[in-house]
Every structure is written in C-alpha cells, then in structure tokens.
Enzyme design. Sequence first.
Site, short mmCIF file in Angstrom:
data_model
loop_
_atom_site.label_atom_id
_atom_site.label_comp_id
_atom_site.label_asym_id
_atom_site.label_seq_id
_atom_site.Cartn_x
_atom_site.Cartn_y
_atom_site.Cartn_z
N LYS A 1 -13.70 76.36 -11.13
CA LYS A 1 -14.92 76.57 -10.35
C LYS A 1 -15.13 75.50 -9.26
O LYS A 1 -15.81 75.75 -8.28
CB LYS A 1 -16.13 76.62 -11.27
CG LYS A 1 -16.21 77.90 -12.09
CD LYS A 1 -17.48 77.88 -12.92
CE LYS A 1 -17.73 79.21 -13.58
NZ LYS A 1 -19.09 79.31 -14.11
N ASP B 1 -24.05 82.24 -10.87
CA ASP B 1 -24.50 81.83 -12.21
C ASP B 1 -26.03 81.70 -12.25
O ASP B 1 -26.67 82.10 -13.22
CB ASP B 1 -23.86 80.51 -12.62
CG ASP B 1 -22.39 80.68 -13.00
OD1 ASP B 1 -22.02 81.76 -13.49
OD2 ASP B 1 -21.62 79.72 -12.79
#
Length: 276
Positions: A59, A95
């Site tokens: 990420k 997210d």
Amino acid sequence: MGHPIGHTKSPIFQQAGLDELGIDETFEAWDVLPEDLEAKIATFRESGFIASCVTLPYKQDVIPLVDELTEAAEAIGAVNWIFNRDGKLVGHNTDGSGFLRALKEKAGFDPKGADAVVFGAGGAARAIIYALKTAGVNRLTIANRTVEKAQVLANDFSAGRFKPTATSISRDELTNCVPYANLLVNTTSLGMVGGPAELATPATADMISADTVGYDVVYAPPITKFLREVEEAGGKPAGGMTMLVFQGIEGFEISTGHTAPVDTMFSAIEKALKSD
Ligand code: ATR
C-alpha cells in the site's frame, strides 16, 4: 494484488458484482513478488486495463510508481486502488470512505457531529481518522498503547476547529473519554485471531454508554471481545468485514462508473465465508 494473496475473498465479491451488472470483465487475484512490483505496475498503463486493488504489503510501496495521488491517498499515506486513466496511473485510497459506508449502510450511523474514540494508531487508524474528519465528527480522541504515535496522528490531522486528542489506552485515561463517546472504533490488533491477545478488549462494558456504536476493524473472529462488551453495555456492535467489502465496492464503482449491486456482493462473500 498483494503478497501473499491466498486468503483474499476480493475476486469472489468483485466478480459477483461485475456479473450481476453484465460487465464483461474479470477480477483476478495476483500474487506479486516484491522484485516484480515495478514491472507489474507498468502493465497497468496498457489500454484495456481498468484498475487494481492493492493490499499488503504494497500500500505504500506503490506510491512512487503511480503518476498521481488523490487527496485521500495523500492524506492517508497509502494506496489501495490504482486506476488507469488513458495510460496515467492514479493512486487512491477507499479504506476511509469504505469505513464510512460500512458505518452508514450496515450500522445506520452517521458520524457527523459525533464524539468518537479511535483505539490504535497504525495504518487502519490513519484511514479511519481521515474518514471521521471528512465526515465532520465533533470530537475525536485517539487512544494508543504508544501515546507518541497517537500524538503524531493527532497533529497530522489537526486543522481549524478539528483538534484530535491523543491519550494512552490505559483504563484510567479511557474513563475520561469512552463513557461520553457515541462511536468507538477498535483498530488495534487486540481481539484478533492469532494476534497479541485474542481475548483482550480496549474497553469494557462498564465504561461504554448504551447509545454507543462500537465498530471493530478486526474481522476474525466476526464477534470480538470488544464487540461483546459493546453489546453487553446495550450499544450497537458492528464488525470489520463490512469495511473490507465496502473499500472494494467503492473501488468497483469508480472503476466501472456504475452503482455497485451491494446486496449481491455481500451475499457472495457471506456464502464464501460460510463454506470456509
Ligand atoms: P494496522 O496497519 O492494521 O493498523 P499496525 O500498524 O500494526 O496495524 O497497528 C497495530 C495497532 O495495534 C497499534 O496501534 C498497536 O499499538 P502500538 O502503536 O503501541 O504498537 C496496537 N497494538 C498491538 N498490540 C497491542 C497490545 N498488546 N496492546 C495494545 N495495543 C496493541
């Protein structure tokens, strides 16, 4: 795309969504070795490639490999989706927005104006704090074992009237904020199968108010010790699988330009989990 990727359920619910809408595309899981990451990402520029969902451990590693970051990816400091826009790669992060949709659509809770406590100060906390800030929470306390890390997050996200408070996760400190919170979010690994303390919880029923929503980012087990404490206090428990699916649904909608068939996608993952 991640490494290792064996555990992922993303292809199941993403493909179910594509099929339901009659979109003739495939969603595949790619296990990419660290030494192959750069070359793999270069292929995302090809015409016909739509998007990639990015998971651990990449990420952050993908940030220098894309051409542009969205505001969410920049603020969270991590990318979980890469979109191919005519050969230009845009790194985004869903997210936080996925968490907000999980709260709103599965727990019926809008954090606007709420007083919230976030337990933990790692990557998941960063995404959730960003989300709560954009959603307009009133007051936010970040409670972490290592207070310095909570303080870094509080400083990073302070802006104007929004000034998160950093505190330790000790019971004494928590009695100053937990009883007054409308929203509690566990982002620590307490309660996680195979984590440091599966039977531990950041807060107990005696300090949780009955009108509190308690969200646990930990999704294995589905009902953690923390969620049981929330329930015992009369509050509303909500589990972490919903955030995981909604981060994918947000990426699906941006990738396809269509509203996702949310119920179909949830049914697909629930069926897959049952047969595990
Ligand atoms: P993620 O990226 O998933 O958020 P992480 O960055 O490893 O994961 O963060 C884990 C969080 O769980 C941290 O807030 C960590 O606290 P520290 O910052 O003090 O390390 C918290 N955590 C892990 N084990 C813990 C324990 N035994 N007691 C309390 N907090 C714990």
